[in-house]
Design a protein around this motif. Structure first.
Motif, PDB file in Angstrom:
ATOM      1  N   ALA A 118       0.824  -1.206   0.000  1.00 38.52           N
ATOM      2  CA  ALA A 118       0.000   0.000   0.000  1.00 38.52           C
ATOM      3  C   ALA A 118       0.858   1.257   0.000  1.00 38.52           C
ATOM      4  O   ALA A 118       0.584   2.223  -0.736  1.00 38.52           O
ATOM      5  CB  ALA A 118      -0.929  -0.021   1.211  1.00 38.52           C
ATOM      6  N   VAL A 119       1.925   1.258   0.823  1.00 39.65           N
ATOM      7  CA  VAL A 119       2.801   2.430   0.885  1.00 39.65           C
ATOM      8  C   VAL A 119       3.544   2.625  -0.425  1.00 39.65           C
ATOM      9  O   VAL A 119       3.711   3.758  -0.908  1.00 39.65           O
ATOM     10  CB  VAL A 119       3.787   2.288   2.062  1.00 39.65           C
ATOM     11  N   GLN A 120       4.004   1.520  -1.041  1.00 34.71           N
ATOM     12  CA  GLN A 120       4.730   1.637  -2.301  1.00 34.71           C
ATOM     13  C   GLN A 120       3.856   2.236  -3.398  1.00 34.71           C
ATOM     14  O   GLN A 120       4.307   3.077  -4.176  1.00 34.71           O
ATOM     15  CB  GLN A 120       5.250   0.262  -2.727  1.00 34.71           C
ATOM     16  N   SER A 121       2.612   1.794  -3.477  1.00 37.91           N
ATOM     17  CA  SER A 121       1.723   2.347  -4.489  1.00 37.91           C
ATOM     18  C   SER A 121       1.483   3.832  -4.257  1.00 37.91           C
ATOM     19  O   SER A 121       1.453   4.630  -5.201  1.00 37.91           O
ATOM     20  CB  SER A 121       0.398   1.591  -4.485  1.00 37.91           C
ATOM     21  N   GLN A 122       1.350   4.238  -2.986  1.00 38.78           N
ATOM     22  CA  GLN A 122       1.159   5.646  -2.672  1.00 38.78           C
ATOM     23  C   GLN A 122       2.400   6.463  -3.021  1.00 38.78           C
ATOM     24  O   GLN A 122       2.305   7.569  -3.566  1.00 38.78           O
ATOM     25  CB  GLN A 122       0.814   5.815  -1.191  1.00 38.78           C
ATOM     26  N   VAL A 123       3.595   5.900  -2.707  1.00 31.54           N
ATOM     27  CA  VAL A 123       4.842   6.600  -3.039  1.00 31.54           C
ATOM     28  C   VAL A 123       5.002   6.739  -4.548  1.00 31.54           C
ATOM     29  O   VAL A 123       5.423   7.791  -5.055  1.00 31.54           O
ATOM     30  CB  VAL A 123       6.044   5.849  -2.425  1.00 31.54           C
ATOM     31  N   GLU A 124       4.672   5.696  -5.286  1.00 29.18           N
ATOM     32  CA  GLU A 124       4.764   5.768  -6.741  1.00 29.18           C
ATOM     33  C   GLU A 124       3.855   6.854  -7.300  1.00 29.18           C
ATOM     34  O   GLU A 124       4.245   7.610  -8.199  1.00 29.18           O
ATOM     35  CB  GLU A 124       4.415   4.411  -7.345  1.00 29.18           C
ATOM     36  N   ASP A 125       2.629   6.935  -6.766  1.00 29.06           N
ATOM     37  CA  ASP A 125       1.720   7.984  -7.231  1.00 29.06           C
ATOM     38  C   ASP A 125       2.278   9.371  -6.915  1.00 29.06           C
ATOM     39  O   ASP A 125       2.205  10.292  -7.748  1.00 29.06           O
ATOM     40  CB  ASP A 125       0.349   7.804  -6.578  1.00 29.06           C
ATOM     41  N   ASN A 126       2.852   9.533  -5.718  1.00 27.46           N
ATOM     42  CA  ASN A 126       3.418  10.828  -5.347  1.00 27.46           C
ATOM     43  C   ASN A 126       4.598  11.199  -6.235  1.00 27.46           C
ATOM     44  O   ASN A 126       4.762  12.360  -6.638  1.00 27.46           O
ATOM     45  CB  ASN A 126       3.849  10.824  -3.883  1.00 27.46           C
TER      46      ASN A 126
ATOM     47  N   ASN B  10       3.359  12.290  -9.566  1.00 25.42           N
ATOM     48  CA  ASN B  10       2.800  13.641  -9.493  1.00 25.42           C
ATOM     49  C   ASN B  10       3.900  14.692  -9.436  1.00 25.42           C
ATOM     50  O   ASN B  10       3.795  15.765 -10.051  1.00 25.42           O
ATOM     51  CB  ASN B  10       1.890  13.760  -8.271  1.00 25.42           C
TER      52      ASN B  10
END
Length: 276
Positions: free
Chosen positions: A236-244, A247
């Motif tokens: 979950a954290v990796q997917s959020q970091v990738e999105d950030n 961006n």
């Protein structure tokens, strides 16, 4: 070799041990799937951005001096492991470098060191200063050869048994204690008997679990549960970091610089295209 007629792989196979060569070959194959982009060229010094499409979110920076054969990468694999990374090997392959540069060959990973170590071990064994484990293996092999050589000859068997009796007597006098307490050296009847502690046929050997074993099993269960929870949180954290990161990068990409600080460099592809 997985690829034929690749000179740098042939050179690595000649100098490295087999274990290190496999690691080197793995890095070379990873480099084959990398893309590179030359962003600077000045007095024979190249600066590349290297990445694997659809794998690397952040690109690595490789600086290559073609005159002095100096190369460095922001991933710092050579500093940690002692072999060149896939990004450096990609750039060396692009510049048709046929051998691993001498300054990037660590002596501890080469075949020469292994040959010297083996020679030292054998010389210590021959001089009688070897480790007890090495001596034990050698003496077992010698006794085994004698036993195999004399197993079909009655007189030879007697000679071996007499030698064992004599060695037992001399060792007890020298070292003290008593050997072969539970059984005789030879079997007068020639029949090999079952040991006194033999289990009944069909009865399984069940051992009571020790306290250490129970604690180990509990700790292993807790570790397995922790790994499962960590993997879920990590994804979950990796997917959020990738999105950030996507961006932040916007129309460009982020590069991990090879020198100076831990901050990433942002490269805007739209502005670079307008400059060109």
């Amino acid at each position: 070799m997985v690829m034929d007629n690749v000179k740098i792989l042939l050179h690595a196979r000649e100098i490295y041990t087999i274990e290190i060569y496999y690691l080197f070959e793995e890095q070379f194959l990873k480099g084959g799937s990398c893309y590179q982009e030359c962003v600077m060229l000045e007095d024979g010094v190249y600066k590349y951005h290297v990445w694997r499409p659809n794998v690397d979110i952040i690109r690595h920076e490789v600086i290559f001096n073609s005159r002095q054969m100096d190369i460095g990468c922001s991933c710092k694999l050579f500093t940690e492991l002692g072999i060149l990374c896939c990004h450096c090997l990609r750039i060396l392959n692009v510049h048709c470098v046929s051998e691993v540069p001498e300054k990037y060959i660590l002596k501890r990973w080469t075949k020469k060191v292994v040959e010297v170590d083996n020679f030292d071990i054998m010389s210590r064994v021959d001089s009688g200063n070897g480790a007890s484990s090495v001596w034990l293996l050698e003496i077992i092999r010698k006794f085994h050869r004698l036993a195999v050589y004399s197993q079909e000859n009655i007189e030879g068997q007697k000679i071996c048994e007499e030698a064992i009796v004599d060695a037992k007597r001399r060792l007890e006098a020298e070292c003290g204690g008593s050997l072969f307490e539970e059984c005789d050296i030879g079997s007068p009847s020639g029949v090999i008997k079952d040991p006194s502690t033999r289990r009944t046929k069909g009865l399984r050997n069940r051992r009571v679990s020790s306290v250490i074993s129970k604690k180990y099993n509990k700790a292993r269960g807790r570790k397995h549960l922790a790994n499962m929870v960590a993997s879920k949180i990590k994804s979950a954290v990796q997917s959020q970091v990738e999105d950030n990161i996507l961006n932040i990068a916007g129309d460009g990409y982020l590069v991990h610089p090879s020198s100076g600080g831990s901050s990433f460099c942002h490269v805007n592809t739209m502005s670079s295209m307008e400059d060109n």
